[in-house]
Design a protein around this motif. Sequence first.
Motif, PDB file in Angstrom:
ATOM      1  N   CYS A   5      46.146  49.884  30.473  1.00 24.33           N
ATOM      2  CA  CYS A   5      46.467  49.286  31.765  1.00 24.33           C
ATOM      3  C   CYS A   5      45.576  48.059  31.951  1.00 24.33           C
ATOM      4  CB  CYS A   5      46.246  50.309  32.879  1.00 24.33           C
ATOM      5  SG  CYS A   5      46.532  49.664  34.537  1.00 24.33           S
ATOM      6  N   ASP A   6      46.050  47.080  32.741  1.00 28.03           N
ATOM      7  CA  ASP A   6      45.269  45.871  33.001  1.00 28.03           C
ATOM      8  C   ASP A   6      44.527  45.934  34.338  1.00 28.03           C
ATOM      9  OD1 ASP A   6      46.142  44.745  30.638  1.00 28.03           O
ATOM     10  OD2 ASP A   6      47.886  43.802  31.565  1.00 28.03           O
ATOM     11  N   ASP A   7      44.807  46.945  35.145  1.00 26.76           N
ATOM     12  CA  ASP A   7      44.202  47.072  36.473  1.00 26.76           C
ATOM     13  C   ASP A   7      42.898  47.854  36.366  1.00 26.76           C
ATOM     14  OD1 ASP A   7      43.509  47.597  39.103  1.00 26.76           O
ATOM     15  OD2 ASP A   7      45.588  47.772  39.756  1.00 26.76           O
ATOM     16  N   SER A   8      41.776  47.161  36.429  1.00 28.83           N
ATOM     17  CA  SER A   8      40.473  47.809  36.258  1.00 28.83           C
ATOM     18  C   SER A   8      40.183  48.811  37.369  1.00 28.83           C
ATOM     19  CB  SER A   8      39.358  46.755  36.196  1.00 28.83           C
ATOM     20  OG  SER A   8      39.368  45.959  37.372  1.00 28.83           O
ATOM     21  N   GLU A   9      40.621  48.521  38.585  1.00 26.95           N
ATOM     22  CA  GLU A   9      40.379  49.439  39.694  1.00 26.95           C
ATOM     23  C   GLU A   9      41.169  50.728  39.504  1.00 26.95           C
ATOM     24  OE1 GLU A   9      41.149  47.621  43.428  1.00 26.95           O
ATOM     25  OE2 GLU A   9      39.570  46.105  43.218  1.00 26.95           O
ATOM     26  N   TYR A  10      42.388  50.608  39.039  1.00 28.75           N
ATOM     27  CA  TYR A  10      43.200  51.804  38.817  1.00 28.75           C
ATOM     28  C   TYR A  10      42.637  52.635  37.661  1.00 28.75           C
ATOM     29  CZ  TYR A  10      47.204  54.837  38.030  1.00 28.75           C
ATOM     30  OH  TYR A  10      48.000  55.927  37.866  1.00 28.75           O
ATOM     31  N   ILE A  11      42.144  51.967  36.629  1.00 27.04           N
ATOM     32  CA  ILE A  11      41.520  52.672  35.509  1.00 27.04           C
ATOM     33  C   ILE A  11      40.309  53.461  35.995  1.00 27.04           C
ATOM     34  CG2 ILE A  11      40.270  52.372  33.343  1.00 27.04           C
ATOM     35  CD1 ILE A  11      42.069  50.023  32.707  1.00 27.04           C
ATOM     36  N   ALA A  12      39.483  52.822  36.827  1.00 28.50           N
ATOM     37  CA  ALA A  12      38.310  53.506  37.374  1.00 28.50           C
ATOM     38  C   ALA A  12      38.727  54.700  38.226  1.00 28.50           C
ATOM     39  CB  ALA A  12      37.468  52.530  38.190  1.00 28.50           C
ATOM     40  N   SER A  16      37.801  58.627  37.493  1.00 25.81           N
ATOM     41  CA  SER A  16      37.088  59.400  38.508  1.00 25.81           C
ATOM     42  C   SER A  16      37.799  60.715  38.790  1.00 25.81           C
ATOM     43  CB  SER A  16      36.964  58.580  39.789  1.00 25.81           C
ATOM     44  OG  SER A  16      36.377  59.330  40.824  1.00 25.81           O
ATOM     45  N   ARG A  17      39.129  60.679  38.910  1.00 22.34           N
ATOM     46  CA  ARG A  17      39.887  61.893  39.170  1.00 22.34           C
ATOM     47  C   ARG A  17      39.808  62.870  37.988  1.00 22.34           C
ATOM     48  NH1 ARG A  17      43.438  61.882  43.438  1.00 22.34           N
ATOM     49  NH2 ARG A  17      43.577  64.094  42.866  1.00 22.34           N
ATOM     50  N   LEU A  18      39.829  62.332  36.785  1.00 26.44           N
ATOM     51  CA  LEU A  18      39.733  63.181  35.604  1.00 26.44           C
ATOM     52  C   LEU A  18      38.361  63.824  35.514  1.00 26.44           C
ATOM     53  CD1 LEU A  18      41.575  60.995  32.932  1.00 26.44           C
ATOM     54  CD2 LEU A  18      42.354  63.162  33.892  1.00 26.44           C
ATOM     55  N   ASP A  26      32.919  58.857  29.076  1.00 22.96           N
ATOM     56  CA  ASP A  26      33.564  57.548  28.948  1.00 22.96           C
ATOM     57  C   ASP A  26      32.954  56.814  27.759  1.00 22.96           C
ATOM     58  OD1 ASP A  26      34.806  55.144  29.187  1.00 22.96           O
ATOM     59  OD2 ASP A  26      34.071  54.687  31.201  1.00 22.96           O
ATOM     60  N   LEU A  27      33.747  56.623  26.708  1.00 24.23           N
ATOM     61  CA  LEU A  27      33.267  55.956  25.495  1.00 24.23           C
ATOM     62  C   LEU A  27      33.526  54.455  25.504  1.00 24.23           C
ATOM     63  CD1 LEU A  27      34.435  58.564  22.823  1.00 24.23           C
ATOM     64  CD2 LEU A  27      32.189  58.346  23.907  1.00 24.23           C
TER      65      LEU A  27
END
Length: 210
Positions: A5-12, A16-18, A26-27
């Motif tokens: 994904c290109d959305d850094s906020e969504y990745i974060a 967080s939910r995981l 986080d590697l």
Amino acid sequence: MIITCDDSEYIAFVKSRLRDQFLMTDLGPLRYFLGIEVSSTSDGFYISQEKYIQDLLARDALGDERTVDTPMELNVKLQPTDGDPLPDPTRYRHLVGSLVYLAVTHPDISYPVHILSQFVSAPTTVHYSHLLRVLRYLRGTITRRLFFPRSSSLQLQCYSDATWASDPLDRRSLSAYCVFLGGSLIAWKTKKQTTVSVRVLRLSYVLWPC
């Protein structure tokens, strides 16, 4: 897990939910996974198995440092009776299995690996010599990588070809194809056809008056 994904906020947010549900680490960006190396540049992504090839050549060292330009000679038609049976086929089977995995990033060895894998049950000295040729080819092309550009069209293109009755035993043909999405090679395969090739001859008859 791999997140694309290109959305850094969504990745974060996903991480967080995981983390709330699972014990995870986080590697960072993907660089190496199951023998496959991934490198990212401003132009796109490169995928290779250079370290995997190095480990394979080091573990099953050849007796020389020669390289070849092609993984298999032209017009080779191998048969089960070629050469003498190997006393211990274990190494042959191990190498073929490794080459099958290498074909994940090396479509250029797909055809010879398909041919050589047909003899894993009873390999001979001739089959083994052709197997070593593939290793010598990989030694000379170890730095080749697949490139997936960041900006590319979504046009889908497919190329296919087939040999006619190339197997000397069952007269079946080999089919091969590769699929490009824009400038990215996304799928390829070499496979023996399920039916026997038959050439149909057209006969002409001339009727002579009695």
